[in-house]
Design a protein around this motif. Structure first.
Motif, short mmCIF file in Angstrom:
data_model
loop_
_atom_site.label_atom_id
_atom_site.label_comp_id
_atom_site.label_asym_id
_atom_site.label_seq_id
_atom_site.Cartn_x
_atom_site.Cartn_y
_atom_site.Cartn_z
N ALA A 7 0.85 -1.18 0.00
CA ALA A 7 0.00 0.00 0.00
C ALA A 7 0.89 1.24 0.00
CB ALA A 7 -0.91 -0.03 1.22
N ASP A 67 -1.14 11.98 -1.29
CA ASP A 67 -1.55 13.39 -1.30
C ASP A 67 -0.35 14.32 -1.39
OD1 ASP A 67 -1.22 12.21 1.46
OD2 ASP A 67 -1.19 14.34 1.98
N ASN A 90 1.38 4.67 0.49
CA ASN A 90 0.65 5.71 1.23
C ASN A 90 1.20 7.11 0.98
OD1 ASN A 90 -1.26 6.68 3.05
ND2 ASN A 90 0.08 6.39 4.84
N GLY A 147 -2.66 5.24 -2.32
CA GLY A 147 -3.74 5.82 -1.52
C GLY A 147 -3.17 6.82 -0.52
N ASN A 148 -4.05 7.44 0.23
CA ASN A 148 -3.58 8.27 1.35
C ASN A 148 -4.56 8.19 2.50
OD1 ASN A 148 -4.95 10.27 -0.72
ND2 ASN A 148 -5.18 11.22 1.30
N PRO A 161 -9.20 11.10 3.28
CA PRO A 161 -8.62 9.78 3.00
C PRO A 161 -9.06 9.22 1.65
CG PRO A 161 -9.77 9.81 5.13
CD PRO A 161 -10.06 11.10 4.45
N THR A 162 -8.12 8.61 0.94
CA THR A 162 -8.43 7.90 -0.31
C THR A 162 -7.87 6.50 -0.17
OG1 THR A 162 -8.03 9.99 -1.43
CG2 THR A 162 -8.34 8.06 -2.82
N VAL A 163 -8.70 5.60 0.29
CA VAL A 163 -8.21 4.24 0.55
C VAL A 163 -9.08 3.19 -0.14
CG1 VAL A 163 -7.05 4.78 2.73
CG2 VAL A 163 -9.47 4.19 2.75
N ASP A 164 -9.87 3.62 -1.13
CA ASP A 164 -10.83 2.69 -1.76
C ASP A 164 -10.15 1.50 -2.44
OD1 ASP A 164 -10.92 5.47 -2.04
OD2 ASP A 164 -11.85 5.37 -4.03
N LYS A 165 -8.97 1.75 -3.05
CA LYS A 165 -8.30 0.62 -3.71
C LYS A 165 -7.88 -0.42 -2.70
CE LYS A 165 -6.56 3.18 -7.65
NZ LYS A 165 -5.46 4.06 -8.06
N TRP A 166 -7.48 0.02 -1.51
CA TRP A 166 -7.04 -0.93 -0.46
C TRP A 166 -8.26 -1.68 0.09
CZ3 TRP A 166 -3.76 3.19 2.57
CH2 TRP A 166 -2.72 3.65 1.74
N TRP A 167 -9.37 -0.95 0.30
CA TRP A 167 -10.61 -1.58 0.76
C TRP A 167 -11.03 -2.68 -0.21
CZ3 TRP A 167 -12.20 -2.08 5.28
CH2 TRP A 167 -12.31 -1.02 6.19
#
Ligand code: GDP
Length: 263
Positions: free
Chosen positions: A165, A170, A167, A242-243, A250-256
């Motif tokens: 991931a 941003d 991170n 993501g961040n 937060p931008t974590v949709d790909k990890w989710w």
């Protein structure tokens, strides 16, 4: 020892025992505590946690993200509820404490995957962060590669999905995911070469081709390390950006999505 500690965490609440778990690893400062706090939403435990010992927190998939095992179940199926929950096991990122992280790897508890969190803003060529991150990742992947000779639990885990991931996307200086991947591959190539040279210099590897083979990450004889070389050992590696904080939030949709596909 840490495996026992993990047990005590997992068994403290009987409801947690059957939950699938995702192990979170990464160098200090990569954002593990922030990620746990974000994923956990609500409870206070993660906020005061100092990354000294592994902790397990219960997470729930956000509405809209459907776990892959749920795809063919009806909405009324009560098992939907439990399957959307998972444990995120945090491990210390400090160099001296790394053996804790490696210990919990060899004793997985319903482990579904591993997230290796990196700070994409410290991975430029020549950056000390790149060297340290590659060093740590090399050791983690080598341990997974060697799991066939490891504990029963580790052996039972046939396929191991690894998410790198990337991170802090941003930040202006953060490398895009594709570059995070190629930079880490290039740096791990260096780690791999220096480790094997170290073995030769110390005489440990002399005359014992099998030992040398065991400590070589990825494809024997290859000049460059590629994450795709891990597939031979049933380890799939994906790099997604993501961040956790900053930017527009937060931008974590790909990890989710990655997590939901593995539960
Ligand atoms: P840990 O040591 O891996 O637990 O890392 P922390 O969660 O303590 O984060 C280290 C620092 O990075 C903190 O100051 C965080 O606020 C910061 N941080 C974490 N994620 C991000 C991110 O996505 N973007 C930015 N700009 N900073 C982040």
């Amino acid at each position: 020892t840490i495996p026992i500690f993990l047990h005590s965490v997992v068994f403290r609440s009987s409801g947690l025992t059957t939950l699938p778990s995702i192990l979170l690893i990464g160098p200090s400062g990569s954002g593990k505590t922030s990620l746990i706090t974000l994923f956990e939403r609500g409870t206070k435990a993660a906020a005061t946690h100092t990354s000294q010992t592994p902790i397990a927190v219960e997470c729930s998939l956000p509405v809209g993200a459907v776990a892959s095992s749920d795809k063919y179940r009806s909405d009324n199926d009560p098992t939907n509820q439990t399957h959307k929950k998972f444990l995120l096991i945090d491990t210390p990122g400090h160099g001296k404490l790394r053996h804790h992280a490696l210990a919990s790897l060899t004793n997985p508890q319903n482990l579904k995957g591993l997230i290796f969190l990196v700070d994409a803003a410290t991975l430029s060529a020549g950056d000390e962060g790149l060297r340290q991150t590659a060093d740590y990742l090399h050791d983690v992947l080598l341990l997974l590669q060697k799991r066939v000779t490891g504990s029963k639990a580790a052996k039972a885990m046939k396929e191991i999905p690894v998410l790198i991931a990337a991170n802090k996307m941003d930040l202006f200086i953060a490398l895009p995911a594709a570059l995070v991947k190629s930079s880490l591959e290039a740096e791990i190539t260096k780690v791999r070469t220096s480790r094997s040279k170290g073995l030769l210099d110390s005489g440990i590897g002399m005359g014992d081709a099998e030992d040398e083979k065991d400590d070589w990450l990825g494809e024997m004889g290859s000049t460059s390390f590629k994450f795709s070389q891990m597939e031979e050992f049933d380890i799939s590696v994906e790099v997604l950006g993501g961040n956790v904080v900053g930017g527009e939030g937060p931008t974590v949709d790909k990890w989710w999505k990655w997590i939901s596909e593995r539960l």
